[in-house]
Write an enzyme that holds these catalytic residues in place. Structure first.
Site: not given
Ligand SMILES: NC(=O)c1ccc[n+]([C@@H]2O[C@H](COP(=O)([O-])OP(=O)(O)OC[C@H]3O[C@@H](n4cnc5c(N)ncnc54)[C@H](O)[C@@H]3O)[C@@H](O)[C@H]2O)c1
Ligand SMILES: CC(=O)[C@H](C)O
Length: 247
Positions: A53, A80, A131, A144, A148, A179
């Site tokens: 965690d 990630n 992001s 957030y 980022k 996601t």
């Molecule tokens: N989905 C989007 O639109 C988007 C856009 C831009 C950036 N992101 C970034 O992409 C990355 C992955 O996100 P995603 O969209 O795949 O969502 P997701 O929720 O599927 O993935 C997030 C992951 O982070 C892990 N996590 C969160 N808090 C944690 C903690 N305290 N300790 C250990 N692990 C932890 C979760 O277990 C999960 O596997 C993130 O950094 C998110 O900010 C996502």
């Molecule tokens: C979660 C995230 O970074 C988007 C762009 O919504």
């Protein structure tokens, strides 16, 4: 799926690799020959994994030690894992603010710091998941978006300070990728159903992205195909940031 083996003989660590973008990156790395270890809070039935965690002290250092104990090397670090608390600035608690900073920014810093001695030996690389919100925030995303933007800055600093050691560091800045992170965000909206249709319209390519599309960019940056690229933040967003909005 790619038939090239760009990652043969390399060890890759993917944080947040059990779901979403991290899962797609882990699968792509594996399919191209890497030994992949994922990290998240729960078990991972598909991959070798470390449970941690990242909001807890000591987690990042423990993870890198564990990777080295198990494999003896580290070639690719994919930072990630991420979280998002939705709140206005005045209503945000200090503990929520600090948890976002801890998971999204301090953890990548600590993982990079612990990984550097090992990446130096392998001529390894780092890819951070930033992001588009590190460039332009959505409303109510102060914590957030600050994390980022910070991660984009950290990416450039690592590239500048460690390029001479053969270590590259880049970031991807995904736009809307389907996601759990975004599903949770939509579920909190009063107009969730219309929102799902409307979000497509603000993308020139008229749809949202898949985890595999973000992972393809992550894996390109982690590969030798990107051997002359470092310190960059690449948007993968279906053109969303390029299109000016009209009322
Ligand atoms: N989905 C989007 O639109 C988007 C856009 C831009 C950036 N992101 C970034 O992409 C990355 C992955 O996100 P995603 O969209 O795949 O969502 P997701 O929720 O599927 O993935 C997030 C992951 O982070 C892990 N996590 C969160 N808090 C944690 C903690 N305290 N300790 C250990 N692990 C932890 C979760 O277990 C999960 O596997 C993130 O950094 C998110 O900010 C996502
Ligand atoms: C979660 C995230 O970074 C988007 C762009 O919504």
């Amino acid at each position: 799926m790619a038939d090239r083996k760009r990652f043969e003989g390399r060890v890759a660590l993917v944080t947040g690799g059990r779901t979403g973008i991290g899962r797609a990156a882990a699968r792509r790395l594996l399919s191209e020959g890497a030994e992949v270890i994922t990290v998240q809070r729960s078990e991972d039935s598909e991959f070798e994994c470390i449970q941690a965690d990242f909001s807890q002290p000591g987690a990042a250092e423990m993870v890198i030690n564990e990777v080295i104990q198990r494999t003896g090397r580290l070639d690719i670090l994919i930072n990630n894992a991420g979280m998002m608390t939705e709140s206005g600035i005045e209503s945000m608690s200090v503990s929520d603010w600090e948890k976002n900073i801890s998971v999204n920014l301090t953890t990548p810093f600590l993982l990079i710091r612990a990984a550097l001695p090992h990446l130096r030996k392998t001529g390894g690389c780092i890819v951070n998941t930033g992001s588009i919100e590190g460039i332009s925030p959505n409303p109510m995303h102060a914590a957030y978006s600050a994390t980022k933007a910070g991660l984009h800055g950290l990416t450039r600093s690592v590239a500048v300070d460690h390029g001479h050691e053969g270590i590259r560091c880049n970031a991807v800045a995904p736009g809307w990728i389907d996601t759990e992170l975004n599903v949770n965000m939509i579920d909190n909206l009063p107009n969730a159903d219309t929102f799902k249709d409307d979000i497509k319209k603000i993308h020139p390519i008229r749809r949202t992205g898949t985890p595999e599309e973000a992972a393809a960019l992550i894996c390109f940056l982690a590969s030798d195909d990107a051997s002359f690229i470092t310190g960059q933040v690449y948007t993968v967003d279906g053109g969303r940031m390029t299109q000016l909005s009209m009322p």
